[in-house]
Design a protein around this motif. Structure first.
Motif, PDB file in Angstrom:
ATOM      1  N   ASP A 180       0.849  -1.189   0.000  1.00  0.00           N
ATOM      2  CA  ASP A 180       0.000   0.000   0.000  1.00  0.00           C
ATOM      3  C   ASP A 180       0.891   1.248   0.000  1.00  0.00           C
ATOM      4  OD1 ASP A 180       0.902   0.432   2.594  1.00  0.00           O
ATOM      5  OD2 ASP A 180      -0.959  -0.248   3.543  1.00  0.00           O
ATOM      6  N   GLU A 181       0.265   2.402   0.162  1.00  0.00           N
ATOM      7  CA  GLU A 181       1.004   3.652   0.029  1.00  0.00           C
ATOM      8  C   GLU A 181       2.010   3.868   1.158  1.00  0.00           C
ATOM      9  OE1 GLU A 181      -2.047   3.310   0.941  1.00  0.00           O
ATOM     10  OE2 GLU A 181      -2.340   4.519   2.761  1.00  0.00           O
ATOM     11  N   LEU A 190       0.268  -5.993   1.371  1.00  0.00           N
ATOM     12  CA  LEU A 190      -1.156  -6.316   1.247  1.00  0.00           C
ATOM     13  C   LEU A 190      -1.367  -7.753   0.780  1.00  0.00           C
ATOM     14  CD1 LEU A 190      -2.581  -3.101  -0.418  1.00  0.00           C
ATOM     15  CD2 LEU A 190      -2.466  -3.691   2.010  1.00  0.00           C
ATOM     16  N   ASP A 234      -0.064  -6.448   7.022  1.00  0.00           N
ATOM     17  CA  ASP A 234       0.108  -5.116   6.430  1.00  0.00           C
ATOM     18  C   ASP A 234       0.931  -4.184   7.326  1.00  0.00           C
ATOM     19  OD1 ASP A 234      -1.772  -4.693   8.375  1.00  0.00           O
ATOM     20  OD2 ASP A 234      -3.302  -3.869   7.049  1.00  0.00           O
ATOM     21  N   ILE A 242       2.805   2.470  -6.103  1.00  0.00           N
ATOM     22  CA  ILE A 242       2.127   3.322  -5.121  1.00  0.00           C
ATOM     23  C   ILE A 242       2.895   3.447  -3.808  1.00  0.00           C
ATOM     24  CG2 ILE A 242       0.092   3.326  -3.587  1.00  0.00           C
ATOM     25  CD1 ILE A 242      -1.519   2.456  -6.087  1.00  0.00           C
TER      26      ILE A 242
END
Lengths: 367, 367
Positions: free
Chosen positions: B98-99, B104, B251, B273
C-alpha cells in the motif's frame, strides 16, 4: 464435519479464552478471524437464545475507521444510502457497492463524529477497497483497523443483563443508536443492535485489556439469568431473514436484488461510486430478488453450496441458506428468485443434496 | 481442535469432491474458500510429500485478472518489483504494497500477454484494492476473478506424473515459467511452481467442468507412483522458509522486513504506489526481519498466535509459525527478529504456551 486447523492467520480474539472455556464446538472463519458457530448444539443454542440471554464473541465484525476532513465524503462515496441526515450517535445499515453497483459488503456504519466513522464490516476485506479509493481520489483521510472488538448481548433478557453491568441508562438506548458507557474506566460505544431478532446490544469493546474482564463481568452478573456464551444462530437468523454477505449475496448482486433497495437513495446519494450503475436498477427494479423459501419435508442438510430452485425442471433461482426450524416446524431458507416466480405463495422445487423438494416462495420471513 | 461449520460463504472448490473422497481430516479457510490441511496426519503427509507425489487443491489461490490497455501500468502500480523486463510466459513473485509500503499480499503474477495478467493471490481480498486503485486513477482495465483454480502437483515424482497426463513437454518447463497445455480439448497454463521445496507444477485449471476429470486423470495415471491427495504441509513449508501472508507477515510489515528486499527494485519501479514510502527503507534497511528460529526441546503445539522472542526477559521479536520437524529433529520456526538479535547463531528464548524455550536465530532455513 472436518476439523479447523489453528494458525496465526486465522486470528484469535480478545474473548477466545472465554469462548474456549465455554466449550465451543465449532467455528467458521470471518474476516480472517474465528467466529464460534456452535456451543451445545445449533438447536439447543437456538432455544436458549430465544429464552434467556447470550454473550457473543463477534470480534470478527472488524471496524474500518475513517478519520479526517474527508471522512464523511469518503463514506458517501462508498454507499448509495444518503448519509446527509445522519447524526453522530447513529448507526446506519449501509450497502457498499463498487462502480458496477455490485455489493462489496453490507456493514453497519457508526458515526462517531463528522470526521470519525467506523464501518463494522461483514466478511470481506473492505478496508482494501476503502484504502484504494482514498488513495486514488487523493482524499485527506486516515484509514485503519482499530483494536475494537464487538461483543453482542442478545436475547430477551439482554436489557436486564446489560443494566447490571453498565447501569439502567442502557435501557434507554434506542434501536440503531449508541451511547458511550464506562467499563472499568474505559469509555465504550454501546449500541442497540445485533444479528438476531431477539433484541439486544453490541458493545464496541475498546482495547484487548478490557476484553476478558468485561466477558467475565457479564457472565458473573447474569448467572441467575442463565447467561451463556452464544453465537449468531444458523436457524434463528434465517427465520428472521437476516442476510449474510458471502452466503446470500456476493459482488454479483445489486442492493436491490438483495432486497436492500430501501437503504438506497440513489437519486440523492451524490458522490456514490456505484450511483450511475444503480440509477437504472433503482428505476426499473431488479429481475431477481431475495425471498424467504419454505422447503417441505424432513430437515435439510447444511447449505454449503447453492441449491437450484426449479419449476418444471427450469432454474428460476437458488437457495443460499437453509435450516430446519424447530419453532416453525419447516425448513426455513433464504434464496434469490427470478421475478417470474417471486410472488408470495409461488410453488417451486428445490434441488437439495437429498433430491428435489417441494417449496413455497414467501414474501415475508418467519420472524 | 474444533470443527468447521459448512456454509456457502466458505466456498467449496471444483476439486472438493475428490478431496472429500480422499478422506480430508481438516481444513483452513483461505480467500473465503476451503483449503485442506490434513489427510492422514500432518507427519504422514509430510513424509509422503518428500517421497512420492501429491495433488493439491489450491483453488483458494484465486486469480485476479487484469485485462485492457492499462493492465501493465496497473500491475506496476501494485508492486515495487520492476516488471519492465518481464515477458509473457513468466511468473514473478511480487510483493504488493500500500502507500505506506505495508504488505497487502505476496502473490505470483502471471503474465499472459502485455494486456492480460493474473495475480495468483495469498489470503487477502486483493481484488478490492486493485479495483479501488483502478477506479480512483480512472484506468482503462477490467478486473475480475475468473473461473480458474490452481491444482498443484508436488513431490519428487511430479514430473513423471504430469508427463503421463500432459506429455513429456512439461519436463522442459523451467522454474517460474509456464506453457499452455491441453487437457480434454481445454488449453491450460501449467507452471513450474508451488508452495513446497519438493518441486512440481501448478496447473491453472480453466473451467469447473474440467476440475474433477483432471483430478481423476491424475489419480489414475499416478497409481503406481503412489500419488495421493495432499496439501501445503505445515512442517515442510516452515523447513523451507516459505512465508505465509497473515501468518508470517501482515500489512504492518514492509517487504524488506519479510526478507523480500530482493524482489524490490524501488529505485526503478516507477509508478509503484508504495515507492516513496519504501525508498528510505530500501536504502537504510529494515530494523527487524524474518528469520529461521530453531526452538529446542519437545514438539511445540500449533502456533495459533504470536510467541514472543525474548532475551533476558526483553522482547526482541516474535515467532509466527512453528512445527516439529521429524527430518531435522528440532522445532523449526519462522519469526520476525529485531536487528540487535538477528545474526546467525544468536541465542534467544521463545515464550511458547508451554513456557520459555531456548532457541537459536538462524540466517538460513533448513531446506
Amino acid at each position: 464435519m472436518a476439523l479447523i486447523s489453528p494458525s496465526r492467520r486465522i486470528r484469535r480474539t480478545m474473548f477466545s479464552e472465554g469462548v474456549e472455556a465455554a466449550g465451543v464446538k465449532a467455528y467458521t472463519v470471518y474476516n480472517h478471524m474465528l467466529l464460534p458457530t456452535v456451543f451445545k448444539s445449533v438447536q439447543e443454542d437456538y432455544h436458549h437464545l430465544k429464552e434467556a440471554v447470550q454473550v457473543w464473541d463477534v470480534s470478527c465484525e472488524r471496524q474500518v475507521e475513517l478519520r479526517g476532513p474527508d471522512a464523511a465524503k469518503l463514506m458517501q462515496m462508498l454507499t448509495p444510502r444518503d448519509l446527509r441526515g445522519m447524526l453522530p450517535g447513529r448507526c446506519f445499515y449501509v450497502p457498499i457497492v463498487d462502480e458496477t453497483g455490485g455489493m462489496l459488503n453490507d456493514p453497519v456504519a457508526v458515526k462517531l463524529a463528522e470526521d470519525r466513522w467506523w464501518i463494522s464490516i461483514a466478511d470481506s476485506d473492505l478496508m482494501l477497497w476503502v484504502k484504494g479509493i482514498a488513495n486514488g481520489y487523493r482524499l485527506d483521510v486516515l484509514i485503519d483497523e482499530p483494536d475494537i472488538s464487538p461483543l453482542a448481548i442478545q436475547g430477551p433478557k439482554a436489557d436486564d443483563l446489560l443494566a447490571r453491568v453498565f447501569g439502567d441508562a442502557v435501557r434507554d438506548i434506542r434501536f440503531f443508536r449508541f451511547g458511550m458507557f464506562d467499563f472499568e474506566g474505559r469509555s465504550m460505544a454501546v449500541a442497540r443492535s445485533g444479528y438476531s431478532k431477539q433484541g439486544g446490544f453490541e458493545i464496541y469493546v475498546d482495547g484487548e485489556d478490557k476484553g476478558m474482564p468485561l466477558w467475565n463481568a457479564l457472565m458473573e452478573a447474569g448467572r441467575d439469568l442463565d447467561v451463556r456464551a452464544g453465537c449468531p444462530n444458523g436457524i434463528e437468523r434465517v427465520e428472521g431473514g437476516m442476510l449474510s454477505y458471502g452466503n446470500d449475496m456476493t459482488d454479483d448482486n445489486t442492493p436491490h436484488e438483495c432486497g436492500l433497495g430501501r437503504f438506497c437513495d440513489t437519486q440523492t446519494a451524490i458522490g456514490c461510486i456505484g450511483r450511475d450503475a444503480l440509477l437504472r436498477v433503482a428505476k426499473e427494479g431488479p429481475t431477481k430478488q431475495v425471498r424467504a423459501i419454505d422447503i417441505a419435508g424432513e430437515a435439510v442438510p447444511p447449505c454449503d453450496r447453492v441449491w437450484d430452485i426449479e419449476v418444471k425442471g427450469k432454474k428460476v433461482g437458488q437457495v443460499t441458506s437453509a435450516a430446519y426450524s424447530p419453532d416453525f416446524k419447516t425448513n426455513v431458507a433464504i434464496g434469490m428468485v427470478r421475478m417470474t416466480h417471486w410472488d408470495d405463495g409461488c410453488e417451486v422445487q428445490v434441488r437439495t443434496p437429498q433430491g428435489l423438494r417441494d417449496a413455497v416462495v414467501r414474501e415475508k420471513f418467519w420472524a
